[in-house]
Motif scaffolding. Structure first.
Motif, PDB file in Angstrom:
ATOM      1  N   THR A   1       0.860  -1.186   0.000  1.00 36.24           N
ATOM      2  CA  THR A   1       0.000   0.000   0.000  1.00 36.24           C
ATOM      3  C   THR A   1       0.898   1.237   0.000  1.00 36.24           C
ATOM      4  O   THR A   1       2.093   1.142   0.260  1.00 36.24           O
ATOM      5  N   ASN A   2       0.310   2.388  -0.281  1.00 36.58           N
ATOM      6  CA  ASN A   2       1.046   3.646  -0.160  1.00 36.58           C
ATOM      7  C   ASN A   2       0.784   4.327   1.174  1.00 36.58           C
ATOM      8  O   ASN A   2       1.224   5.455   1.393  1.00 36.58           O
ATOM      9  N   ALA A   3       0.066   3.652   2.037  1.00 39.40           N
ATOM     10  CA  ALA A   3      -0.319   4.289   3.302  1.00 39.40           C
ATOM     11  C   ALA A   3       0.883   4.459   4.220  1.00 39.40           C
ATOM     12  O   ALA A   3       1.734   3.577   4.323  1.00 39.40           O
TER      13      ALA A   3
ATOM     14  N   TYR B   1      -4.838   6.052   6.302  1.00 42.73           N
ATOM     15  CA  TYR B   1      -4.819   5.675   4.883  1.00 42.73           C
ATOM     16  C   TYR B   1      -4.779   4.168   4.688  1.00 42.73           C
ATOM     17  O   TYR B   1      -5.227   3.666   3.655  1.00 42.73           O
ATOM     18  N   LEU B   2      -4.271   3.423   5.655  1.00 48.02           N
ATOM     19  CA  LEU B   2      -4.352   1.964   5.544  1.00 48.02           C
ATOM     20  C   LEU B   2      -5.817   1.539   5.450  1.00 48.02           C
ATOM     21  O   LEU B   2      -6.202   0.746   4.591  1.00 48.02           O
TER      22      LEU B   2
ATOM     23  N   HIS C   1      -8.287   3.374   4.528  1.00 48.57           N
ATOM     24  CA  HIS C   1      -8.971   3.934   3.362  1.00 48.57           C
ATOM     25  C   HIS C   1      -8.466   3.347   2.051  1.00 48.57           C
ATOM     26  O   HIS C   1      -9.202   3.305   1.064  1.00 48.57           O
ATOM     27  N   ASP C   2      -7.217   2.903   1.995  1.00 51.07           N
ATOM     28  CA  ASP C   2      -6.656   2.411   0.736  1.00 51.07           C
ATOM     29  C   ASP C   2      -7.018   0.961   0.452  1.00 51.07           C
ATOM     30  O   ASP C   2      -7.158   0.564  -0.700  1.00 51.07           O
ATOM     31  N   LEU C   3      -7.116   0.164   1.495  1.00 46.68           N
ATOM     32  CA  LEU C   3      -7.428  -1.252   1.296  1.00 46.68           C
ATOM     33  C   LEU C   3      -8.940  -1.441   1.172  1.00 46.68           C
ATOM     34  O   LEU C   3      -9.714  -0.634   1.690  1.00 46.68           O
ATOM     35  N   SER C   4      -9.330  -2.528   0.513  1.00 44.14           N
ATOM     36  CA  SER C   4     -10.753  -2.852   0.513  1.00 44.14           C
ATOM     37  C   SER C   4     -11.153  -3.187   1.948  1.00 44.14           C
ATOM     38  O   SER C   4     -10.321  -3.578   2.772  1.00 44.14           O
TER      39      SER C   4
ATOM     40  N   TYR D   1      -8.673  -4.933   4.662  1.00 42.41           N
ATOM     41  CA  TYR D   1      -8.292  -4.169   5.860  1.00 42.41           C
ATOM     42  C   TYR D   1      -8.673  -4.948   7.123  1.00 42.41           C
ATOM     43  O   TYR D   1      -7.860  -5.118   8.038  1.00 42.41           O
TER      44      TYR D   1
ATOM     45  N   ARG E   1      -0.801  13.812   3.310  1.00 44.17           N
ATOM     46  CA  ARG E   1      -1.038  13.274   1.967  1.00 44.17           C
ATOM     47  C   ARG E   1      -2.010  14.158   1.215  1.00 44.17           C
ATOM     48  O   ARG E   1      -1.902  14.330   0.022  1.00 44.17           O
ATOM     49  N   ASP E   2      -2.948  14.727   1.946  1.00 42.67           N
ATOM     50  CA  ASP E   2      -4.000  15.553   1.340  1.00 42.67           C
ATOM     51  C   ASP E   2      -3.912  16.932   2.011  1.00 42.67           C
ATOM     52  O   ASP E   2      -4.317  17.110   3.156  1.00 42.67           O
TER      53      ASP E   2
END
Lengths: 388, 388
Positions: A28-30, A35-36, A38-41, A45, A186-187
């Protein structure tokens, strides 16, 4: 607790830090738990986080911590512990289990609310890197208070409870610039409005928390406040209020001394920590002081200037000098004793941390980082068991 | 290895057993790795298994095993280790890492091919419970041989390699009925054709494997054969062939003594194991014998008749008698010494196992099962470090 606190943090378990369990973030890029999740399904997760929680800290760890002579664990918890903040998955049942383990093996638990929605510090361990605006959000302040209230209600009468620390490491202006240097958001839209937390806010927040918790918690349970990275700011606060059974928590890391002094040497580390011990002795006259986080980690034994602890998940370091075991042992023993002597000017210490899952053999960039884990410190014979 | 083997199995890591890491199976009906992989969605299976592999055994464990004075780990591997048997996910990179850890900390690895397609024993640890028909499938026999060949090619020249055990616990008629009693197949159609493996088959299979591996492996690397649960069957085999550097592996568990003797007493355990030590001494005259699996576990200290080791994931046991620590220590020390004395009639021992993730505090049904884990044996002070 009548004797000195000899504690260890159970970091990286119920609150994630990527550098402490990098495999959890594989593919992941988290850079943080926000973000872990939010990034994974959702189901991946869940699968990862549940395996992590069920395995990273277990009965065996409580058994060994007790056997090593520790009398307390500090347990960092996230604001979503009760499972009411999607997409995060609650984990209060692990705290229940931890209390049963602690009581079975005769150690105490300090509950530590380590994160807040939109973060109180912008650290990765605050839940979302580079964002620090919780203190400007009244609804989230209320939410956070309600979490400690529920913790107090659930565990207040447990024999295994030492106390509750109401908020970990609020980033005041003492540390805010350093946080921004180390943790990019990140944001940037999410980070907008981030600002240092003022001591005025903290005094009021801690007072509110005290008034909320004291009627719930039995008199022998501690209410703990982090010093906001400045131990000099608390004399009036503690003298003006008639608090019962409170403790001030200060965190002191050698790498913070490096940032202040620009001197990576054992002598400089010793001086900084000895001086800090004197300060603790002074403050301890009006409020009991615990050093709730500290470590052996430093750039000198890591063999490279880590710029205050930038870690290998953030930046590649090449060319670290590897010391032989005898030299490492000698230095770590000095640093251990110097620091513990300083912390014992207060009511004791809590090492950061018990466990890491980093691999110094297959990933040599982690050389030197293993001393963050008490397990490794003991099993590498870096510190004599009689000194612990 | 010139001194006695003092080893421990890394069970439950790269080959799963539900009772050793029950949380990996949470929320499924799977009793073994075959059905775990088939019942979960592909990405959830992957997420769970990768977290397990990255966390169950780590550098820290090799460090501690070495520090405790052990000189060898036995590493159970599945037939799908190279990733060519879907839906299972290969994991050879973990073996690579393990060799680097072993060499860094000065211990040896015994590679143990622990499972076969359609299973060589029908145990849960054979990969699929209640199925035992690999030996009747020529293509799968060929496949299995090819796995050990590839292992020999990949690791033959590693300093950390002690040797390769070609097949774990083939179920001959010595054990087949007991296997069927303990492990029901989920799909009776799949179990159809299951049968005990004959010693004639084993002699030929081992001979084939020897001829395959000996030219690949350097002379100092061992080729190991499990005794098929009868150590009396091997005199002719080893005397008739001019083998170089082979070892016979025998597994002896107190619960197997219970099944044979119907007597749950320390005296009975001692007699059984002492007698078995004499047998090892005899066999060791014509082939070196290692006791590659054994444990302190027994029904007497578990406080209930476990019917030969039926575990809490298979059956609920109520009413177990809990002993006090002093009594447990006394018994475990006797059982440890008696057994180690027996195993040292051969070339040494390998304890089953290093680690379990069972929780005796929150799930009291696991009381007594914790002695399967060397970690717990040490940290509970059940056995003196000087006796290990």
């Amino acid at each position: 607790m009548n004797k000195k606190i000899k504690g260890v943090n159970l970091g990286g378990w119920l609150v994630l830090e990527k550098w402490m369990s990098p495999h959890l973030f594989d593919g992941t890029n988290a850079d943080d738990e926000y973000y872990l999740a939010h990034d994974l399904s959702a189901d991946v997760y869940q699968a990862r986080i549940e395996q992590h929680r069920a395995n990273f800290i277990t009965e065996e760890d409580f058994l060994r911590i007790a056997k090593l002579g520790f009398n307390l664990v500090r347990l960092p918890l996230p604001y979503f512990i009760f499972g009411d903040r999607k997409p995060f998955i609650g984990e209060i049942e692990y705290v229940d289990r931890a209390f049963n383990w602690a009581e079975a093996y005769g150690i105490k638990i300090l509950l530590d609310l380590h994160t807040a929605p939109d973060s109180q510090n912008g650290f990765d361990n605050g839940g979302i890197s580079g964002v620090c605006k919780w203190a400007s959000e009244p609804e989230e302040i209320k939410f956070e208070k309600n979490v400690i209230k529920r913790l107090a209600q659930r565990y207040g009468n447990r024999e295994g409870l030492y106390g509750i620390e109401v908020l970990n490491e609020p980033a005041t202006n003492e540390i805010f610039a350093d946080m921004q240097r180390r943790y990019q958001p990140r944001d940037s839209a999410m980070a907008k409005g981030s600002a240092p937390i003022t001591f005025e806010f903290l005094y009021q927040y801690y007072l509110d928390c005290y008034r909320l918790l004291r009627p719930i918690l039995p008199a022998d349970k501690v209410i703990m406040f982090h010093d906001g990275f400045n131990i000099d700011k608390w004399e009036d606060f503690f003298k003006q209020h008639d608090f019962e059974n409170v403790v001030l928590d200060t965190h002191q890391y050698l790498m913070m001394a490096e940032i202040r002094n620009h001197d990576l040497s054992i002598t400089a580390y010793q001086k900084t920590m000895t001086d800090f011990g004197k300060k603790i002795a002074e403050v301890n006259k009006y409020v009991p002081v615990v050093t709730g986080e500290w470590s052996l980690f430093n750039s000198y034994t890591a063999g490279i200037d880590t710029n205050g602890g930038i870690n290998p998940t953030q930046q590649e370091f090449d060319g670290a000098v590897h010391m032989d075991k005898e030299k490492l042992q000698k230095i770590y023993q000095i640093l251990w004793k110097t620091q513990v002597d300083a912390w014992n000017q207060g009511i004791g210490y809590i090492y950061w941390t018990y466990k890491l899952n980093i691999d110094t053999v297959n990933e040599p960039a982690w050389y030197g980082w293993d001393c963050w884990a008490l397990q490794r410190v003991v099993d590498k014979d870096w510190v004599k068991l009689s000194d612990i």
